[in-house]
Structure formats: C-alpha cells, structure tokens
Design an enzyme around this catalytic site. Structure first.
Site, PDB file in Angstrom:
ATOM      1  CG  HIS A   1       6.675   0.659  -0.732  1.00 33.18           C
ATOM      2  ND1 HIS A   1       7.200  -0.561  -0.407  1.00 33.18           N
ATOM      3  CD2 HIS A   1       6.955   1.470   0.317  1.00 33.18           C
ATOM      4  CE1 HIS A   1       7.765  -0.498   0.784  1.00 33.18           C
ATOM      5  NE2 HIS A   1       7.623   0.723   1.250  1.00 33.18           N
TER       6      HIS A   1
ATOM      7  CG  HIS B   1       2.045   0.623   6.184  1.00 28.66           C
ATOM      8  ND1 HIS B   1       2.838   1.263   7.104  1.00 28.66           N
ATOM      9  CD2 HIS B   1       2.372   1.146   4.972  1.00 28.66           C
ATOM     10  CE1 HIS B   1       3.609   2.142   6.479  1.00 28.66           C
ATOM     11  NE2 HIS B   1       3.342   2.091   5.189  1.00 28.66           N
TER      12      HIS B   1
ATOM     13  CD  GLU C   1       8.175  -2.299   7.855  1.00 25.63           C
ATOM     14  OE1 GLU C   1       9.001  -1.385   7.858  1.00 25.63           O
ATOM     15  OE2 GLU C   1       7.047  -2.191   8.336  1.00 25.63           O
TER      16      GLU C   1
END
EC number: 3.1.27.-
Lengths: 969, 599
Positions: B72, B156, B202
């Site tokens: 990312h 996350h 996502e």
C-alpha cells in the site's frame, strides 16, 4: 456554612423590618411569622439587574424551606416571575418552583393553576421546558387525582407542536408519566383533547429531532411500566426506528421491541419480501440479534442484554445464534468446534493438526448464502467476539439466562463459553466461569472441553482459580479419563499455588461424590497399589496425597466395593483424616472396621431431632428455676450452660442457637451471683475491693449483651428486647455498685438521670413488647417511675436494688434461624518461624485472607485489628472491594494490612484478629435522619461517619512474626 | 458525476494497490503500493498512465496512504522523488512513523542484498516523508477549499485507516485494508453512517466467513504450552510487523496468566524500533491495552527478550519469533535448520507461504528438504499451521456496508472470481450498484448531487411558521428569491434581494373587470358582494371600507355602474402578483355571479 447562611438571612430580615415596614406589611398579610419568603422577597426587590436576582435565587436555593412557608415562597416567586424580563431568571424561578413542590408534606395542587397560567405567555423555549418540568413534578405528586392529570396531559398535548425539541421532549415525558393508563378513564374524557395517548406519542416516533424521537419511545416505555398495555400496531413503527441514524433512538427502540415481544409473543407477523409469517417473538428476537452487530456499542450492550430475557423464542431461532455458517472460497467449512467434536467421537483424540485439516468440504449454493439478513444467525458469535468487553459480558450473561431455560441450547453454547475462558479481560473470564457453573446441571463436559477448562487452572488470578474450583464441584464428567485429567490438573495447580489447598480439596470432595463409578477403576492407579508388591506408604502430610484421598473417600461413600481395594495404610489414613478433616471426609462403612466407624456414623444422621428437643428441654428446665433455692438456681444454670456449649460443639446446625441461649443464661447467672453477695446487706459504703465481683459481672454482662445483639444473624425484635432488658439490668447493677462505693451525691445525680433516660428510651423503643414482660425488672420499674423521677439518688438506688432482686427471669423465645457470625483467618497461618523483616518507619504489607460466615453487611462492620507487643492496637478498615461474596451468608475478605513500627532489637509476634464493629443506634429506626430533597448541594458534603460504638472480636487471633529493622544509614 | 479511474495497480488483484479517484473535478490518488512478486518495472504502478505529459503535482490534488504495508505504500518514494510529485501526502501518525522503517528495510534488501541499481535511496525516503501530512482519527482535514478528508479506524495493523474523501456533497470512502473483528492488540473497524456516494472496499476474503478467533488462539496457545512443558523449542517465523505484535501480546499475556517461566525471544532488527512505536500509539490499540496501559504498557514485554544468535543452542524450552515469515532466508531459516532434527520441537507457521519457499514445502508435508550445498535436512519437528489474518471476511464487508450505507460499492484488492460472488450478494441485499473494475479499467459513476442553498434565518422562520409543522416525509414549499452569485446559492426574502441588487421594487398588479347584472344602487351591490364574499371566504379577512370598496386581504374590489347600462355593474378586482392565487379565485367566484338568495 449553613449557620452562616441562616445568620445572613436573619440579618436581611431585620433590615427589612426597619426600612420598609409599611410596604412589607401591606403585601405580606398572610405571613404570620418571619419566614424565608420575606427575606427572599426583599432580596428580589433589591436586585437591580438580572444577574443580581439570579445570585439571590441561587443563594436561596441552597437552604431548605419549611413545609409551612412553601406556599408563600411560591407566591413570591410567581409574582417576580411575571415581572421579570430576563429569561435566565425566569428559568431559575421555574426550576425553583419544581424543587419547592417536591418538598415533603407539601401538596402542590394550590399552585398548579398558577403554574399552568405561566405557560400561556411564555416565549422562551427553555423556560417553557423548565415549566413543563415543574408541572411534571407537580403531577407526580398528585398522581391520585385523575382530573389534575388529565389537565396536565392536555396542557402537554397543546405544547407538542412547539418548535423547540426541549419543549416537545418535556411534553412527551409528561404524557408518559401522567397519561391515563386505565381504559375507563380514557373513555370518560374522550371528548377532551387528550384521547389516545399512545397515538399522540406514536406520532412523534417520526419527529425530525432524534432527541424527541428518543423521548417519545421513552414515554411509551414509561406508559408500559405504569401498566398500560401497548398496542401491537406500534411494533412495525418500532422496527423502523431500529434503523435510525442516532444511537439513543436505536437503543430505546430495541427496548420497545423487547417490551412488545414480551406482550405479544404469539401473534403472527409477516416477513417482508416473502409471504411467510412468523411469531412476533421470533421476529423480534431476530431483529434484536441483528442489533448485536450495530455500529454503536451502547446499542450492542443493550441488545445483548435483552436477548437473555427472551425465553419464549423458538429453539431453532435460538440455536441459529451460535451458528455463523462458515465458508471458505464458497465452500461450506466446519467450525473448529465441530471438528473437535468429530475428532472426539471418531475416537482418535490427540491427532496432530495438519495444514489443510480445516480444508472446506462441500460446495455451497451461492444463492442460499445469506450474508447479512439472516436474522439471528451468529448473533452470539459476534457478541462474544466483540471489541468492547461490556458487550462480551452482556452476551455471556444472556447466554447464561437462555441456557438455563433450554438444556439443548446449554449443550450447544458450551463450546462458546469454554472459549470465553481465554478472554483477555479477567472480568469476562470470571463471568463466563460463573455462567458455566450456573448451567452445569444441564451439561456434561466432553473430554476436549474439560481439557480447555482445566487449562485455566494455571491462571495466576486467585478469583479465576477459585471460581473454576466451584465450577468443577458441580460439573458432570463423562469418562474416567476426564476424572483423571481433572485430578492431575488440580494437583498441578496445587503444587503451583499451595494456598489453594482448601478449595482444591473441597472441589475434589464433590468431584468424588458425583462420579463414584468413574473413580472406581482409577483407584489402584491413584493409590499406586500393586497386586503383589507392597508399595511404600505415602507421606500423610502431603497435600497432594490428601487431595487424592479426599477424592477416593468421597467416591467410596456411595460405592461399597471400593474399600476392598484399599491397602492397610489407607485405612489408617482414613481414620486420621476423618478426624482431622471431618468436613471433607465422609463417614464410611468399612469392612472389618465396624468397631471404629460405628460409633461415629450413626450419631451423625439421625441426631437432629433429639438434639433440638434437648435444647428446648433444657430451656424449659431453666424457666422453672424461680421455684428453686439460690444454690439450686446457680447449679442448674451452670449445668445447662455447660450442656448447651457442648451441644453447640457437636451440632453445627444448632451451634448458633445453643451459643445464643448459653450466653443469655450466662448473663443471668452472673446477675444472680452478683446480687447474692452478702455485702449488699451491709449498710456502710463498700470498699473498691469488695465490689470487684459485682462490677466485673456488670461489665461482662454488658459485653455479652452486645455480642448477643450484633454477632448473631437472624435475631428478631423479640430477642432484641430481652437483650436490651438484660443490658438495662446490668446498668442498674452498675449504678448500684457505684452508689454504694462512692461518697458524695454529686456524681450520682448525673448517673441516675442518665439511667432514667435510658429506661425512658427503652420504653419508647419497645412499647409494643412491654405487655410480654410481665413481672420483669422493667415492668416493675415503670410502675415506680413517677416515684423514681422525684426521689433522691440514694432512694433511687435503694428502689433499684430491691426491684432488681425481686424481678423475675425473662423467658427467651428462640427465633427460627440463628447463626453466630464467625470468622476464620486462613492467612497468615501463624505457623511461620521466619520473621517478616522490614525497615522501621516504612510499611510492610501483610496479606490477610479470611472467611466470614453469617456476617451482615461485612463492608461496614468487619475491621482488622493489629496488636503490637507494646500494647499498641491498630484498627484497619478494609476497602469494600476486598470483600467477595461466594455464597449466601458467606463472605471472603482478601485484603492487605499495612504494618509499621519503630525498630525492635529482635523479632516479636504481633496479633492479627478480626473485629465486628457495632453501633447501638444502628438497630433503632429512629437513628435515620430524615433527608430533605430540597438542597442536594448540601447533602453532597461529607457527613461524619456514623460512629462505631464498640467492637467485638470474633475470630481467633493469629500471630505474625515480624521484625522491624533499624534503617541503615 | 464522480468519475472513477482505476489507475495503475490494484483492481482485481492482491498487491500493488493504487487507485485514482476523480471526484467533482478533484483528483486523489489512494495508496501507492508495490507488488512483491516482481523484481522488474512491474513491481511499481505505471504512473505515466496518470498524465501522459505534464507534472503529476499539477494533476493530483493529494495522495492518501491507508496503512504501512508495502503493497500500500511501497512505491511512495519512487512516485514522489523519482517520478516527481510535490503535493501533500496524507497518512495517519503511526503510519508516518513506521512506514519509513519498512521502506528502508525494503530498500536494503533490494539494493544491498540483491545489488539492484536504479532504486530509491535513503535520502529519497527522507525527502518523501517530508511531504507527508499526518492526520488524526476523525479529524477533518481541508486539503483545499473544497476537498476534505477524514480518517476512520480500520483495525488491520497499527495506524490503518479508512478515508472519507469529500468534495461538496459528493463523497467517497476508501477502506484500505480493514478488519471487522478485534484482535489481541487492535480494535474493530468502525465508520459513521456517512452515506457516501461510493465505497471502495477491499475484498480479500470475499467468499469466506471465518470461524471465531478464539478457537485459533486457544489452539495456538495450547500447542505452544504443551511443547514448552515437554521441554521443546518453538519457532514462530513471522514478518516483522502486524501479526508478530499480536502473537507477542498473546503469548505475553498467556505467560503472565499462567505464570510460565520459559523464555520468549524475538529476533531483533527493525522490530524493536517498530515496537517502540507500538508503545507510543496506545490510542490506536484495542480497549484492553488502552485501559491497562496506565498500570503497564502491554508492549513493554516482560517475558519477551531480544534474541541473540547464540541462544538458539541453549538447552531447555524456549519460544522464538524470527523473521522472515516464509522460512525462505535469514534468521528463521537458520534456527529452523538447527532445530528441525528434534521431534520435541515445533514450528508454527502463522500465515500463508508462497510456493517454493521452505515454509510451503514443510506445510505440504515434505519431510526431507534439500538445502544449499546438496545437504539433506530431515524434518522431525512438528509442523503446525495457524492462520491469523486481519482482513474482513464476507460478513465483515457486509457489516461495513451496512454501517456506512453507501449508494455505490466498488470492490478492489481481491480475486475476480470471488468478487463476483460478493458483488452479487451486495446488489441483492442492499440494492445498490456494485462494481469490480479490472486493472486499468475506468469506472464512471453518476451521482445525483443535491445542491445546498443558504437560506436566511429570518426567511426560514417566517416560512416555517406558515402552515403545518414540518414533516420529514413531505417536501415543503417556500417562497423566496434565489440568488446565484460567485458559485454560491442563497435563498433570501424578496425585499433583501432587491436591496442587495440595488433594484427598486416594482409592483405588478392585475386588474380585472367583472360584469354583474344588478339593477340596484352601487353601494347596495357592494354590500351584496361583501356579504357574499364574507359568506364564502370565512377564513380571510373581508372588509368593507368606508369609501365603498371591499378588501379581501390585500385585494381590492370596487364597483361602478356601467356607463351605458345602469343595470350592469362593473366590479374592478385588483391584486398584486403575490396574491395571484386568491385573486384569480375571487374573479372566477365573482364571474359566477351573486347568489340569488341574498337578493
């Protein structure tokens, strides 16, 4: 502070009288005495600006107003209200009106009209809301009057169209609190504006302001609480509110749905987007389950809590809550729980896990998978995994409640509960262990589940371990391997945390007695006996060995074949343990050992009735002692006391009763002994030495009466009277003794007066019991009261002496249940020879662990006393959080006591004991000070702690070896 | 109106996230990731795609990085320093802190170990970081006058965030990677009910619904515990950040709870630095850590110590976390070779392993491994697999959509086949459009923007006072003047509009003649008309003025005799255009004639 205020008020008032006398008298005709209202009025008149007036009002609000002057004050406030231009002052006045109408004893109907009138011309929304609040207060005080209520509701309905949310809020609140509940009333006044409150409130479910929506739902709930049956039509409205943007609305809506589901569980509602129909309770259950994954945790907690109380829900819905329908790459996957179960049932228990063991099996139909709208699906799985521990706890509680009512669900939720044993927050772990205990009669643990449960035994937190022991006490284990596993883990626990000894033994006791047949095949292994060889005799003092024996002996109780497997030393150990740990080892009928066991076993079970009889018989016997000669009386009493004490030792159930009576008789005996001394007949004043016996007796009686009053739980008022009576007698004795020894009359005056006061208060407190006390000391004393009050101290003493000697012995009725408060200090054990060393002047923390039984309100009464060798005594108040409540009537004190002392040359022992603090005022209802609702601000001030009058030691002292060392320079 | 361009990377693929969004004329780049699988140009997104010629800075308004994983943010220095971008880069504070450590590590491996040239340098990483603006959670940052962004918690990894990008009334939410179930060190993702026009989510686990985390944790702990009790050694190969910290916390608390004494080691390196940041960013962690850090910071490990090479040969049980996670090189492989021969030992693979690595081989059950130098290594130790993944599963994704209530959903960062399923589900259950563009594909979404108009308070109050209470469901009609000036819309009262524009007020009056047959005198006719109107228009104020005219509200009615025919009266009805409704009603009423009964 208060005194200062009073003074200020007084000053203001006096000023008034001088300056504006005419003015005041013209206005204040109704005021008969100088009151608060006058002062207030003057203050308000003087106020030049709104800020000033506000200040005056604020000051005024700090002090209470007497009931008589409330109305006057209200009138003045209203008068100013109309004159006032500033909204903030009006607001304060409005709030004062509300506070004033709360005054106890004041009936606000006289001011209601005025309060309603003020509403008419009010422009400010805030003031309006406050006025409605005041009306609410008035309305709640006048709930009996339906017409008043109707009128207020009408007023509220009129203001429902206000543009401010605050006003609408208050209106709805008012309607909720005062709206008509009975159908009949509603019909009578149908013509009037207030018709169907439910409809009016329901219309505001769609209000534009979320606060008003919340208030509307709350009002509806309020109506429900007040007994109105809500209409089912609201259900669909409420369901829409579940999707509201605001959490408080959703939270309230969840509650409303729950209420409706309890009201109409069986009615049928259609499922939208299909033509099926389901029961309302099921539908509601699904909807509330859905809210368990809401965005706001407040709602989640609310939803999870409510789920627990929905017991009428059908079982397949219930079971869905534990099913998340796992899948991986669109194929159905089994949960770890299912796999574990399968592994277990297929017989191979400990297979190593391979990668891909959880490989998904069958394909699933994509169309059939519902990802979100599946209602109850997995609600608890989500709840138990939630981020906030509050939600998790609520979910565990709900699981508990549902499982208690449904055994099949209990079986299913077991895996999830077991999982919760590993939660990261201790509270959650503890809660889930307790839950498991509560549902344990519905379940049997599988071996793999037991394994997980037992893993927690190594937890370093004592609470967790003890909770787990409690849980093991009442679980059912399915296999002998399970028992073995449990034993092994418990022994491991024992070696790791030796302090858990007692609790582990107790746990094994129950484990053994619950599973005798499972223990049987394990016996040879556990006792390590061998068919051919003699094995060495294990160490009798080893706690682990004792633990094993406890398990076996308890199993053997209901398994007569077991003793055949014991070896010789086991029997010897049995005899020893039966004696030393009799509460853990049951009586056994051993083959060939009849002689040893027979005298013990029969004496236990069928003993109860005769002993109870014995108790009563001995009491009966005592009550006839009036007819005996003094010598006989004393002897009889002595014997009876001895009997009772022995009985108390033998019979634990009757110990409280026996001790209580014995103490009472002891007091009587002391009194009699003291009165029978020859020296009373001597006219001359006595030496100090001569009356030593009598004064000591008086002192002891006093002490004993305090013990009787405060150390026993279950004492009723009838006993309290007798105890107080005995105390009064002791005080009389004391008075007589002092009168006879001291010269001069001066000190006697005071004492006599005090005594008479006490007689008086006795009479006042126990007036209802006096008829039962014919011929007693008090009875006679009260007859003579007029004479006593007027006579001189010396005469009083004389009268007392004769009455005391003539008075009869009072019959002590026994209550149903009587338990003596006991305390047992488990730690420190007092066995250590190693002194606790610390630097003098600093503190050392001593862990104290004690069990308390039958103590009421231990947080307030139990204290720890530390006695130093120099006679210095310290009383430590444990924190309320240090007390735990493992069962009814039982408490556990785990606390730390801080010790400190100046340096000693050598170690010495200090004594630690527990005290029961008492305060004789506590028992009397009159001790309660009436609280005024008027000024909350004053009440917030710390009040002096209600005093402790005295303390009773109620545990054996434990000696602790300590050594304060001098500080090193 | 929201034009969406899926630029260089991401799309239906895991790795190399990079998304370009055009929203109401503003261009925003979301994430700037690299692909781990490639070693050539393909590892970075193709930025030339964005603007054929011209500078990136002119074209892009801002760049947003969701979290510090290299897929990312890996291409960020390349993008900003080598391709050239000087505009602002937004990321959260923890991401800003940890990102350069990872980039530096990545650079070291590529340049120093593999000897590649033409790669970004340490200095470039530093320069790039200078362009970063750090944001707080729930802080609304105004990038320029119109564009604003706001970060939401995403779980996350530490510092992962979802971003809401808003221009005017149009908005897009980009989730980055997120996790809807809390774990041992992070909480669950959470978002407002912000109703964006588009949610870019996502979809790594689009077709999976995962089992509860507790079972996995318990299994993991039990295995470690059993091995340690047996006296065996446990090797846990991990990547430096993210899961490693979770496992550390898990083991640390377990050790604490169970009073275990066996040592736990963590191979040093960048972990220590990163752990330092974990300690600092307590507010980004879960409830338990946040609540207890006053007593003790959970990341101040008591039982976990730094690893030294020599420790691997120590006797007795131990647990070692070592990098890298797939056992393909480095310390974890060294330790593995030492311990593999003993069946008491155990290796736990906490994540997925790429084909070809030692990790993949042993997981697929191979017991004899060929090492470098033709050595054969026999693996006797136990091999365990535990998946600890921090992505949202299908249910989690649906839950987020439910929370945010978007009008359109766009799925990225996942496999096409799986996304197809999820797409279908989303469309079916939320009735919103769902897109799943491939790499380089552009998706255009048309929105129905509502245009905000300022209204003056006076006018609003006046207008709402008329008529019934405002009702949510019904639109309300208002009278006012709309002024469109300098891109702003205002609704003001006509008087004010006139004043502002400096115009004089003109009155428009309609006058109408109505002929009535009435032989009586004028004033009698007027009286009749008056009575008639009074009877019909009960709610209006009808007045009979002394000069012989009638007013109904502001409408004036006068009667004169017809010049030719005295029997016909002419009624003059005059009204301003504001009263058009009433006026025309009156005329039609009068045209019907007067009722006979009154005569």
């Amino acid at each position: 502070m208060a005194a200062h205020l009073k003074k200020r008020v007084y000053e203001e008032f006096t000023k008034v009288v001088q300056q504006q006398h005419e003015d005041l008298s013209a206005k204040k005709l109704r005021l008969t005495k100088p009151s608060k209202s006058a002062a207030l009025h003057v203050d308000l008149c003087k106020a030049t600006s709104p800020a000033d007036a506000l200040q005056y009002l604020l000051q005024f609000a700090r002090k209470p107003v007497e009931v008589e002057s409330v109305e006057g004050v209200v009138r003045i406030l209203l008068e100013h209200y109309y004159k006032e231009n500033d909204a903030s002052v009006r607001l304060k006045i409005a709030s004062l009106l509300g506070l004033l109408s709360k005054t106890a004893g004041f009936s606000p109907d006289c001011i209601m009209d005025d309060a309603i009138n003020t509403l008419q011309n009010e422009k400010s929304h805030q003031v309006l809301a406050q006025l409605l609040d005041t009306l609410l207060v008035i309305g709640t005080k006048l709930t009996e009057n339906p017409s008043v209520r109707m009128r207020l509701v009408e007023v509220a309905c009129k203001h429902l169209t206000d543009s401010s949310h605050g006003v609408r809020n208050k209106c709805l609140q008012l309607i909720g609190c005062l709206g008509p509940v009975e159908k009949g009333v509603a019909k009578e006044v149908e013509s009037q504006a207030a018709k169907d409150v439910q409809k009016i409130i329901g219309d505001h479910f769609n209000d534009q302001d979320p606060r008003v929506r919340t208030a509307a739902i709350k009002a509806m709930l309020q109506l429900h609480e007040r007994g109105l049956k809500l209409q089912q039509a609201i259900y669909s409205q409420a369901c829409k509110l579940l999707a509201d943007d605001y959490e408080q609305v959703r939270s309230a809506a969840v509650q409303l749905i729950w209420v409706l589901s309890q009201l109409y569980p069986e009615s049928i509602v259609p499922i939208p987007s299909s033509n099926e129909e389901i029961r309302l309770v099921d539908d509601a259950f699904g909807k509330i389950c859905h809210m368990v994954s809401d965005g706001s945790w407040v709602v989640r907690v609310q939803a999870a809590k409510l789920l627990g109380s929905m017991q009428q829900v059908s079982s397949h819905f219930l079971e869905q809550t534990l099913d998340k329908k796992l899948m991986s790459d669109l194929r159905r996957k089994r949960t770890a729980h299912e796999r574990a179960k399968e592994l277990y049932s297929s017989g191979e228990f400990s297979s190593g896990r391979k990668w891909g063991d959880d490989a998904p099996k069958e394909e699933i139909d994509t169309g059939a998978v519902n990802l979100i709208e599946s209602g109850a699906c997995g609600a608890f799985v989500h709840g138990l995994e939630d981020e906030m521990y509050e939600v998790r706890i609520a979910a565990v509680e709900a699981l508990c409640m549902l499982a208690q009512s449904s055994p099949s669900f209990a079986e299913k939720c077991l895996d999830f509960l077991v999982d919760m044993f590993n939660d990261e927050i201790e509270e959650v772990r503890l809660q889930s262990i307790h839950t498991m205990r509560k549902i344990s009669n519905n379940i049997t643990l599988r071996e793999d589940q037991l394994d997980t449960v037992l893993a927690v035994l190594e937890d370093s937190s004592r609470d967790i371990r003890e909770a787990l022991h409690e849980l093991l006490c009442c679980t059912n284990v399915s296999t002998k391997e399970g028992i073995h596993l449990a034993l092994v883990e418990l022994l491991k626990n024992l070696t790791k945390y030796p302090t858990d000894r007692e609790s582990i033994w107790k746990c094994l006791k129950f484990l053994g007695s619950r599973h005798p047949t499972l223990v049987l095949p394990l016996v040879p292994e556990l006792l390590s006996t061998h068919p051919f060889f003699d094995t060495p005799e294990p160490d009798m003092d080893d706690p682990a060995y004792i633990a094993v024996l406890v398990l076996i002996f308890n199993a053997a109780k209901s398994c007569p074949t077991m003793p055949a497997l014991f070896s010789d030393h086991t029997f010897r150990h049995y005899a020893y343990l039966r004696d030393s740990l009799s509460h853990l080892v049951p009586p056994l009928r051993l083959p060939g050992r009849k002689l040893l066991s027979s005298p013990v076993s029969p004496s236990i079970t069928p003993h109860e009735d005769p002993s109870q009889q014995f108790l009563h018989q001995s009491l009966e016997r005592v009550y006839n002692l009036q007819h005996l000669d003094p010598q006989g009386i004393q002897e009889l009493l002595e014997f009876t006391i001895r009997d009772l004490q022995r009985l108390g030792e033998l019979q634990s159930e009757l110990a409280g009763m026996a001790d209580f009576t014995a103490t009472y008789l002891q007091c009587q005996l002391l009194l009699i002994k003291a009165l029978q001394e020859k020296l009373w007949n001597v006219a001359a004043p006595l030496y100090l030495k001569q009356n030593a016996l009598a004064s000591a007796a008086a002192k002891q009686i006093l002490e004993e009466t305090y013990k009787m009053e405060f150390m026993y739980s279950g004492v009723e008022s009838r006993q309290v009277v007798i105890i107080h009576h005995m105390r009064l007698q002791a005080k009389a004795l004391q008075l007589i003794v002092t009168a006879r020894t001291t010269r001069g009359v001066e000190p006697l005056f005071g004492m006599c007066e005090k005594f008479l006061q006490e007689v008086d208060s006795f009479q006042r407190c126990f007036i209802s019991e006096l008829p039962h006390m014919q011929g007693s000391f008090v009875d006679k004393l009260l007859d003579l009261m007029p004479r006593l009050v007027t006579s001189k101290p010396s005469e009083v003493v004389k009268i007392l002496q004769t009455t005391l000697r003539q008075s009869t012995f009072l019959h002590l009725p026994l209550p149903e249940q009587l338990h003596r408060a006991t305390a047992n200090i488990i730690e420190p054990t007092g066995e250590s020879d190693n002194p606790l060393r610390f630097t003098s002047g600093l503190v050392v923390a001593l862990d104290v662990d004690a069990t308390l039984e039958h103590v009421q309100d231990p947080q307030g009464t139990v204290k720890v006393q530390v006695l130093y060798p120099d006679g210095q005594a310290q009383i430590i108040h444990p924190k309320p959080a240090d007390f735990r409540n493992p069962g009814p009537g039982r408490h556990r004190l785990i606390t730390q006591v801080y010790l400190s002392h100046t340096a000693w040359t050598e170690p010495c022992q200090i004594e630690v004991r527990l005290l029961l603090a008492y305060n004789s005022n506590r028992s009397k209802a009159s001790a309660k000070i009436p609280k005024s609702t008027w000024s909350e601000s004053l009440e917030a001030l710390p009040q002096p702690e209600n005093g402790i009058e005295g303390t009773i030691p109620f545990s054996k002292p434990v000696k602790v070896y300590i050594m304060p060392k001098p500080a090193r320079r | 109106l929201v034009c969406f361009c899926l630029g260089p990377g991401a799309g239906q693929d895991v790795g190399r996230s990079c998304i370009l969004v055009s929203i109401a004329g503003k261009n925003v780049m979301l994430d700037c990731g690299m692909h781990m699988g490639y070693n050539d140009d393909r590892r970075f997104p193709d930025f030339s795609y964005i603007t054929q010629n011209g500078r990136l800075t002119d074209f892009l308004d801002c760049v947003i990085i969701s979290h510090f994983h290299l897929d990312h943010c890996g291409a960020l220095p390349y993008f900003s320093e080598m391709v050239g971008y000087d505009g602002p880069i937004y990321m959260t504070h923890p991401t800003k802190a940890i990102c350069p450590i990872l980039l530096e590590d990545y650079r070291k491996i590529t340049v120093d170990k593999k000897g590649e040239t033409n790669f970004f340098t340490s200095q470039m990483i530093k320069d790039c970081m200078k362009k970063v603006v750090a944001v707080h959670l729930h802080q609304t940052v105004q990038v320029d006058e119109e564009l604003e962004i706001k970060a939401f918690y995403a779980g996350h990894v530490l510092g992962a965030a979802m971003f809401q990008i808003k221009v005017g009334c149009e908005s897009v939410v980009y989730t980055g990677d997120y996790n809807m179930t809390p774990d041992r060190h992070l909480g669950a993702a959470w978002i407002d009910k912000c109703r964006p026009d588009l949610l870019i989510s996502e979809s790594t686990y689009a077709t999976t619904i995962r089992d509860s985390k507790r079972c996995r944790e318990r299994d993991f702990l039990k295995k470690v515990h059993e091995t340690v009790e047996r006296g065996g050694k446990v090797l846990i190969p991990v990547f430096a950040l993210g899961r490693a910290q979770e496992l550390c916390i898990l083991l640390e608390t377990f050790w604490e709870r169970m009073n275990l004494k066996a040592p736990i080691y963590f191979s040093t390196g960048l972990t220590e630095k990163a752990n330092h940041y974990y300690k600092l960013f307590i507010t980004w962690t879960n409830q338990k850590i946040r609540k207890t850090f006053v007593q003790r910071n959970m990341f101040e490990f008591k039982h976990i110590k730094a690893f030294d090479r020599a420790f691997a040969d120590n006797p007795g049980p131990m647990v070692v976390f070592a990098t890298p996670g797939m056992l393909h090189a480095g310390q974890s492989l060294q330790i593995f070779r030492k311990w593999a021969g003993n069946e008491k030992n155990m290796v736990i693979m906490p994540g997925y392993c790429v084909q070809g690595t030692v990790g993949h081989k042993i997981l697929s059950g191979q017991r004899k491994l060929e090492m470098e130098g033709r050595q054969i290594l026999e693996v006797k130790m136990q091999v365990e697999y535990m998946s600890f993944s921090a992505h949202a599963d299908a249910k989690g994704i649906m839950q987020l959509i439910r929370q945010a209530e978007p009008r359109n959903v766009l799925l990225v960062h996942g496999e096409a086949k799986k996304m197809e399923f999820l797409k279908q589900k989303i469309e079916q259950e939320f009735h919103v459009n769902c897109y799943m563009p491939a790499n380089g594909e552009t998706t255009t979404i048309f929105t129905n923007p509502s245009i905000p108009v300022d209204i003056s308070l006076g006018l609003l109050k006046r207008e709402t006072a008329i008529g019934l209470l405002p009702d949510v469901k019904k639109p309300k009609l208002m009278h006012g003047t709309l002024i469109m000036k300098d891109n702003s819309f205002r609704l003001v009262s006509p008087e004010q509009a006139l004043k502002e524009l400096g115009l004089a007020e003109h009155q428009l009056r309609f006058t109408c003649r109505v002929h009535i047959q009435d032989p009586r005198k004028e004033h009698e006719t007027v009286l009749r008309v008056y009575n008639h109107l009074k009877g019909v228009l009960k709610d209006y104020s009808v007045q009979h003025l002394p000069d012989g005219s009638i007013t109904v509200e502001s409408i004036l009615i006068q009667a004169t005799a017809h010049s030719e025919d005295q029997g016909t009266k002419v009624l003059l009805v005059s009204w301003t255009y504001q009263d058009e409704e009433l006026g025309s009603y009156l005329t039609s009423l009068l045209k019907k004639g007067l009722p006979q009964s009154t005569s």
